[in-house]
Design an enzyme around this catalytic site. Structure first.
Site, PDB file in Angstrom:
ATOM      1  N   CYS A 106      -9.173  -7.393  14.157  1.00  0.00           N
ATOM      2  CA  CYS A 106      -8.348  -7.172  12.961  1.00  0.00           C
ATOM      3  C   CYS A 106      -8.368  -8.335  11.977  1.00  0.00           C
ATOM      4  O   CYS A 106      -7.783  -8.234  10.891  1.00  0.00           O
ATOM      5  CB  CYS A 106      -6.911  -6.904  13.378  1.00  0.00           C
ATOM      6  SG  CYS A 106      -6.766  -5.703  14.702  1.00  0.00           S
ATOM      7  N   HIS A 156       0.875  -9.950   8.783  1.00  0.00           N
ATOM      8  CA  HIS A 156       0.015  -9.099   9.607  1.00  0.00           C
ATOM      9  C   HIS A 156       0.766  -7.808   9.920  1.00  0.00           C
ATOM     10  O   HIS A 156       0.201  -6.723   9.812  1.00  0.00           O
ATOM     11  CB  HIS A 156      -0.396  -9.832  10.873  1.00  0.00           C
ATOM     12  CG  HIS A 156      -1.384  -9.090  11.713  1.00  0.00           C
ATOM     13  ND1 HIS A 156      -2.602  -8.673  11.229  1.00  0.00           N
ATOM     14  CD2 HIS A 156      -1.331  -8.679  13.010  1.00  0.00           C
ATOM     15  CE1 HIS A 156      -3.263  -8.038  12.179  1.00  0.00           C
ATOM     16  NE2 HIS A 156      -2.514  -8.018  13.270  1.00  0.00           N
ATOM     17  N   GLU A 186       5.219 -12.736  15.121  1.00  0.00           N
ATOM     18  CA  GLU A 186       4.899 -13.266  13.792  1.00  0.00           C
ATOM     19  C   GLU A 186       6.127 -13.886  13.145  1.00  0.00           C
ATOM     20  O   GLU A 186       6.032 -14.929  12.479  1.00  0.00           O
ATOM     21  CB  GLU A 186       4.332 -12.163  12.905  1.00  0.00           C
ATOM     22  CG  GLU A 186       3.844 -12.681  11.558  1.00  0.00           C
ATOM     23  CD  GLU A 186       3.030 -11.667  10.772  1.00  0.00           C
ATOM     24  OE1 GLU A 186       2.444 -12.056   9.742  1.00  0.00           O
ATOM     25  OE2 GLU A 186       2.972 -10.482  11.173  1.00  0.00           O
ATOM     26  N   LYS A 229       0.688  -2.751   5.633  1.00  0.00           N
ATOM     27  CA  LYS A 229       0.212  -1.777   6.621  1.00  0.00           C
ATOM     28  C   LYS A 229       1.164  -0.594   6.720  1.00  0.00           C
ATOM     29  O   LYS A 229       0.779   0.484   7.179  1.00  0.00           O
ATOM     30  CB  LYS A 229       0.062  -2.430   7.991  1.00  0.00           C
ATOM     31  CG  LYS A 229      -1.137  -3.365   8.139  1.00  0.00           C
ATOM     32  CD  LYS A 229      -1.271  -3.848   9.569  1.00  0.00           C
ATOM     33  CE  LYS A 229      -2.481  -4.776   9.755  1.00  0.00           C
ATOM     34  NZ  LYS A 229      -2.267  -6.111   9.137  1.00  0.00           N
ATOM     35  N   HIS A 242      -3.212   0.398   9.427  1.00  0.00           N
ATOM     36  CA  HIS A 242      -3.960  -0.735   9.972  1.00  0.00           C
ATOM     37  C   HIS A 242      -5.437  -0.381   9.932  1.00  0.00           C
ATOM     38  O   HIS A 242      -5.943   0.365  10.777  1.00  0.00           O
ATOM     39  CB  HIS A 242      -3.517  -1.023  11.400  1.00  0.00           C
ATOM     40  CG  HIS A 242      -3.995  -2.350  11.913  1.00  0.00           C
ATOM     41  ND1 HIS A 242      -5.099  -3.009  11.387  1.00  0.00           N
ATOM     42  CD2 HIS A 242      -3.518  -3.164  12.898  1.00  0.00           C
ATOM     43  CE1 HIS A 242      -5.283  -4.141  12.034  1.00  0.00           C
ATOM     44  NE2 HIS A 242      -4.334  -4.258  12.952  1.00  0.00           N
ATOM     45  N   PHE A 255      -6.570  -8.882  17.953  1.00  0.00           N
ATOM     46  CA  PHE A 255      -6.800  -8.798  19.391  1.00  0.00           C
ATOM     47  C   PHE A 255      -7.863  -9.831  19.759  1.00  0.00           C
ATOM     48  O   PHE A 255      -8.807 -10.074  19.013  1.00  0.00           O
ATOM     49  CB  PHE A 255      -7.306  -7.408  19.773  1.00  0.00           C
ATOM     50  CG  PHE A 255      -6.209  -6.395  20.012  1.00  0.00           C
ATOM     51  CD1 PHE A 255      -4.875  -6.719  19.903  1.00  0.00           C
ATOM     52  CD2 PHE A 255      -6.538  -5.087  20.348  1.00  0.00           C
ATOM     53  CE1 PHE A 255      -3.880  -5.784  20.131  1.00  0.00           C
ATOM     54  CE2 PHE A 255      -5.558  -4.130  20.576  1.00  0.00           C
ATOM     55  CZ  PHE A 255      -4.221  -4.488  20.469  1.00  0.00           C
TER      56      PHE A 255
END
Length: 402
Positions: free
Chosen positions: A162, A294, A305, A326, A331, A390
């Site tokens: 990502c 994010h 976060e 998002k 995403h 990830f």
């Protein structure tokens, strides 16, 4: 080192097929999340996604050209065309020889690969489409952009889940700043709506059965998206000399690795990347006014976060305006950071901070100003855009109002 201007923007995603359409959707807080149409979702636990609805290559590519390109590569070229037109690039032989293309993609031509597996394993066919490999390869977007414009300079693709597009834009920024190239096209593209990869995401148990609600206490997971965004980067002095419109400046790039878990996020790793971006830009934390988070909408990510933002910004964290776009464009995996960087440019350029859509209930573990549901008028000079992938690979971009 040279200052780096963003002179061209291009985007296609669930919020629109041009940057003007995407910017308007962000201002309106309009979500592109809806029932999945391009793939049969009847056997999935989730039914919603953020697709480029009703997309066809016709109007963008001739049939023969489209036959060589997976959907994700088509999106890359469409966004690159708009970015180049927006920047008013005048191609010369020298510029074509030295310009750079750096793209990000997480899964590449997944739809093409899925069709091949279906033909071999389910239908029992003894051969697949002869263009399966060139359509599947993750660098196809960069390759087709190079052919589109005749660019023969350094071109490559980064795949860091990502954070792919964040790393791509950051690398391009450093190349322009350090004098390695006088123009770079950078961004990311993705098209993950094929049955096989949707089943794989289903198995992860991180996709919401309804919609994406970042930072809201009732959040239930992420929503997959698709699309592309591309930026034209060039030295600020050169952009001003040729009379180009400067949409924003890129001023810093930071990255880090969590080195702790393949899927669980780390507040420490995220904080390291944010500090690295601020250090690269020569900025104090107190300078930042907006953060494009994010913000995936998963229980683990949003709280982690938030903790990282508190660690980096201290008391100033309470003064930050933060949103996750998002919640509207989904995403988009390897393209997410590019779409979010473009959204951050809009926020700085237009003085309108995009909201975190679908927000219902404050969460004590996400105790920050997340611009719930409605865009906000605000003049901000400095911003950062976060991408935490990830595998624990993090990328943060720092931007300045033009």
């Amino acid at each position: 080192m040279r200052r780096v201007a963003i002179t061209g923007l291009g985007a296609i995603c669930a919020l629109g097929r041009t940057t003007a359409e995407v910017a308007e959707s962000l201002r309106q807080g309009r979500s592109g999340i809806a029932p999945i149409e391009s793939t049969d979702a009847s056997q999935l636990r989730f039914r919603n996604g953020a697709e480029v609805r009703g997309y066809s290559h016709q109007g963008y590519f001739e049939d023969r050209q489209a036959d060589f390109m997976d959907r994700f590569a088509q999106f890359a070229v469409i966004a690159a065309r708009e970015a180049v037109t927006c920047a008013g690039v005048e191609w010369t032989p020298e510029l074509r020889e030295t310009a750079a293309i750096i793209t990000g993609s997480c899964v590449g031509g997944q739809s093409t690969e899925d069709v091949g597996f279906h033909d071999v394993y389910k239908m029992g066919l003894n051969r697949v489409h002869p263009l399966t490999i060139p359509k599947t390869m993750a660098n196809a977007g960069a390759s087709h952009i190079s052919m589109e414009f005749g660019i023969t300079g350094p071109s490559y693709t980064i795949s860091t889940a990502c954070s792919s597009a964040g790393h791509a834009i950051g690398q391009a920024f450093w190349m322009v700043r350090n004098g390695m190239t006088d123009l770079a096209l950078a961004g990311g593209s993705e098209a993950p709506f094929s049955f096989g990869i949707l089943k794989a995401w289903e198995a992860m148990r991180v996709v919401s059965p309804e919609t994406c609600r970042p930072f809201s206490k009732d959040r239930r997971g992420m929503i997959l998206g698709e699309g592309a965004a591309m930026l034209v980067l060039e030295p600020l002095d050169a952009a001003l000399a040729r009379g180009a419109k400067v949409h924003a400046e890129l001023v810093g790039f930071g990255m880090s690795a969590d080195a702790c878990h393949i899927t669980q996020p780390s507040a420490d790793g995220a904080a390291k990347a944010m500090r690295a971006a601020l250090r690269d830009a020569g900025l104090a934390p107190e300078a930042i006014g907006y953060v494009n988070a994010h913000g995936t909408g998963t229980l683990a990510n949003d709280a982690t976060e938030t903790a990282a933002l508190h660690a980096v910004f201290g008391a100033h964290a309470g003064k930050l305006a933060i949103s996750s776009t998002k919640s509207m464009h989904g995403h988009a995996l390897g393209a997410a950071a590019a779409l979010e960087c473009v959204a951050t440019v809009f926020a700085l350029r237009d003085g309108v901070l995009p909201p975190t859509a679908n927000y219902n209930v404050p969460d004590p573990e996400c105790d920050l100003d997340v611009i719930p549901n409605q865009a906000r008028q605000a003049q901000v000079e400095w911003a950062i855009s976060n991408s935490f992938a990830f595998g624990g690979l993090n990328a943060v971009l720092a931007l300045r109002k033009a």
